[in-house]
Design a protein around this motif. Structure first.
Motif, PDB file in Angstrom:
ATOM      1  N   THR A 154       0.978  -1.208  -0.090  1.00  0.00           N
ATOM      2  CA  THR A 154       0.100  -0.195  -0.031  1.00  0.00           C
ATOM      3  C   THR A 154       0.837   1.387   0.200  1.00  0.00           C
ATOM      4  O   THR A 154       0.569   2.116  -0.780  1.00  0.00           O
ATOM      5  CB  THR A 154      -0.848   0.027   1.305  1.00  0.00           C
ATOM      6  OG1 THR A 154      -1.499  -1.282   1.288  1.00  0.00           O
ATOM      7  CG2 THR A 154      -1.743   1.164   1.124  1.00  0.00           C
ATOM      8  N   ALA A 155       1.809   1.291   0.961  1.00  0.00           N
ATOM      9  CA  ALA A 155       2.502   2.634   1.056  1.00  0.00           C
ATOM     10  C   ALA A 155       3.616   2.731   0.071  1.00  0.00           C
ATOM     11  O   ALA A 155       4.354   3.740   0.016  1.00  0.00           O
ATOM     12  CB  ALA A 155       3.215   2.475   2.634  1.00  0.00           C
ATOM     13  N   ASN A 156       3.550   1.883  -0.999  1.00  0.00           N
ATOM     14  CA  ASN A 156       4.490   2.094  -2.081  1.00  0.00           C
ATOM     15  C   ASN A 156       4.348   3.667  -2.810  1.00  0.00           C
ATOM     16  O   ASN A 156       3.455   4.103  -2.830  1.00  0.00           O
ATOM     17  CB  ASN A 156       4.539   1.137  -3.123  1.00  0.00           C
ATOM     18  CG  ASN A 156       5.217  -0.002  -2.901  1.00  0.00           C
ATOM     19  OD1 ASN A 156       6.160   0.038  -2.437  1.00  0.00           O
ATOM     20  ND2 ASN A 156       4.909  -1.248  -3.693  1.00  0.00           N
ATOM     21  N   PRO A 157       5.698   3.985  -3.058  1.00  0.00           N
ATOM     22  CA  PRO A 157       5.447   5.448  -3.804  1.00  0.00           C
ATOM     23  C   PRO A 157       4.775   5.356  -5.021  1.00  0.00           C
ATOM     24  O   PRO A 157       4.874   4.429  -5.599  1.00  0.00           O
ATOM     25  CB  PRO A 157       7.128   5.774  -4.160  1.00  0.00           C
ATOM     26  CG  PRO A 157       7.590   4.549  -3.738  1.00  0.00           C
ATOM     27  CD  PRO A 157       6.975   3.616  -2.921  1.00  0.00           C
ATOM     28  N   VAL A 158       4.215   6.418  -5.380  1.00  0.00           N
ATOM     29  CA  VAL A 158       3.552   6.387  -6.689  1.00  0.00           C
ATOM     30  C   VAL A 158       3.907   7.836  -7.442  1.00  0.00           C
ATOM     31  O   VAL A 158       4.235   8.804  -6.878  1.00  0.00           O
ATOM     32  CB  VAL A 158       1.922   6.642  -6.715  1.00  0.00           C
ATOM     33  CG1 VAL A 158       1.328   5.128  -6.164  1.00  0.00           C
ATOM     34  CG2 VAL A 158       1.513   7.396  -5.405  1.00  0.00           C
ATOM     35  N   GLY A 159       3.548   7.930  -8.803  1.00  0.00           N
ATOM     36  CA  GLY A 159       3.737   9.051  -9.514  1.00  0.00           C
ATOM     37  C   GLY A 159       5.314   9.473  -9.458  1.00  0.00           C
ATOM     38  O   GLY A 159       6.204   8.593  -9.530  1.00  0.00           O
ATOM     39  N   PRO A 160       5.490  10.835  -9.315  1.00  0.00           N
ATOM     40  CA  PRO A 160       7.200  11.335  -9.306  1.00  0.00           C
ATOM     41  C   PRO A 160       7.835  10.708  -8.354  1.00  0.00           C
ATOM     42  O   PRO A 160       8.894  10.748  -8.285  1.00  0.00           O
ATOM     43  CB  PRO A 160       6.747  12.801  -9.162  1.00  0.00           C
ATOM     44  CG  PRO A 160       5.385  13.079  -9.520  1.00  0.00           C
ATOM     45  CD  PRO A 160       4.696  11.891  -9.245  1.00  0.00           C
ATOM     46  N   ALA A 161       7.117  10.297  -7.199  1.00  0.00           N
ATOM     47  CA  ALA A 161       7.842   9.979  -6.001  1.00  0.00           C
ATOM     48  C   ALA A 161       8.706   8.307  -6.153  1.00  0.00           C
ATOM     49  O   ALA A 161       9.382   8.107  -5.560  1.00  0.00           O
ATOM     50  CB  ALA A 161       6.874   9.689  -4.721  1.00  0.00           C
TER      51      ALA A 161
END
Ligand code: HEM
Length: 314
Positions: A154-161
């Motif tokens: 769940t806490a995986n980075p998404v988008g530019p992160a």
């Protein structure tokens, strides 16, 4: 006039899939083995194309990693600044073992047969140059749950992160576009885990089981959840994320129930710090209770070079 050298990363940020194979190998002694491995690594992109084209909807992707022991043997490139072997870590109660591995192939797609076919072609190309250390086939379990029953990732980075947490940039220009990756193959004691109440399990993980809602951190000095121990911040409160693609594996017939942990990071120290907080505890002594039900059989660190560098190895 300025010119830019284009560096293409490997598909570290490929989407979560329903099937994955984790293949860890060591490289045999001798010049012949070295050159076979180099030419195979240089052809990973072509081997990938052979398989990916056969079902473009299957999100087929491969990442290849190289271990610290063989870095100078396989490449002419300076060592990535943080590349070092996985360090055995001893807490008061639990041990994170360090196990051999010179090459990692993380093969994933929506189809087990595509992963199998890639691995077959890869092993053909590697011939007698390598020795198998571990091969684990993982599967997606319901709504991205691990075998402990919790939604995992769940806490995986998404988008530019994602780029910011995963890909090395100006801090180590020779290694730019690459990532560090740590793997650990865990087996679970399901009988004891299942003997606990859902509330007890939730406080160990730090999220609710059914709805996957984050629980508050425990007060400082008290037993922290897995989620809290695995959260790394600097003094200014900046969080350093990693990208995980854990997969369940196992065999009910032989009572094997496992989680293959795989974490990619731009900064190896971040994963090492997570492991220290999990095994030694924060404060020391209060280790991650997930470890009372999960034992690592392996522990290995690799560097995933950019695709550009991988292709240039021959
Ligand atoms: C979070 C399971 C090992 C790093 C989580 C979560 C679950 C989970 C269910 C909460 C949902 C999520 O955000 O993904 C497991 C299991 C493991 C394991 C079953 C093996 C037995 C590890 C290891 C590391 C790690 C070895 C790092 C070295 C993290 C991180 C988070 C996390 C960074 C997110 C924390 C946050 O909320 O920011 N894990 N994990 N995990 N885990 Fe693990």
């Amino acid at each position: 006039m300025s010119h830019r050298i284009l560096i293409e990363p490997q598909r570290v940020d490929a989407p979560l899939t329903s099937s994955a194979t984790f293949l860890v190998l060591t490289i045999n002694d001798g010049d012949e083995a070295t050159s076979m491995v180099k030419s195979t690594l240089a052809s990973v992109a072509d081997l990938t194309k052979n398989v990916a084209i056969r079902d473009s909807s299957a999100s087929f992707a491969v990442t290849a990693g190289i271990g610290s022991r063989v870095w100078d043997r396989i490449t002419d490139v300076p060592r990535p600044v943080e590349l070092r072997p996985f360090k055995e870590l001893k807490g008061a109660k639990h041990l994170a073992v360090s196990t051999p591995g010179d090459l990692l192939f993380h093969i994933r797609s929506e189809r087990r047969d595509l992963n199998f076919e890639f691995e077959r072609q890869l092993m053909d190309a590697l011939g007698e140059s390598v020795t198998l250390i571990d091969e684990t086939v993982g599967f997606r379990y319901f709504d991205v749950r691990d075998l402990l029953g919790f939604v995992d990732g769940t806490a995986n980075p998404v988008g530019p992160a994602v780029d910011d947490s995963v890909f090395i940039a100006e801090e180590d220009t020779e290694a730019a576009g690459g990532s560090y990756v740590v793997v650990q193959k865990y087996v679970h004691d399901m009988k004891t885990w299942k003997s606990m109440s859902t509330e007890q399990q939730e406080s160990i993980i730090g999220r609710t089981k059914l709805e996957n809602v984050e629980l508050d951190d425990a007060p400082e000095g008290k037993q922290q959840s897995h989620k809290s121990l695995a959260t790394i911040e600097d003094d200014d409160g900046n969080e350093f994320g990693i990208l995980r693609d854990n997969m369940p594996f196992g065999s009910p017939g032989s009572k094997e129930f496992g989680t293959y942990f795989i974490g990619y990071s731009r900064r190896l120290w971040v994963i090492e710090k997570m492991l220290e907080r999990m095994y030694v505890g924060n404060p020391p002594g209060l280790h991650d209770r997930i470890l009372d039900y999960s034992t690592p059989l392996t522990g290995t660190t690799f560097f995933v070079p950019s695709a550009t560098m991988l292709a240039s190895l021959e």
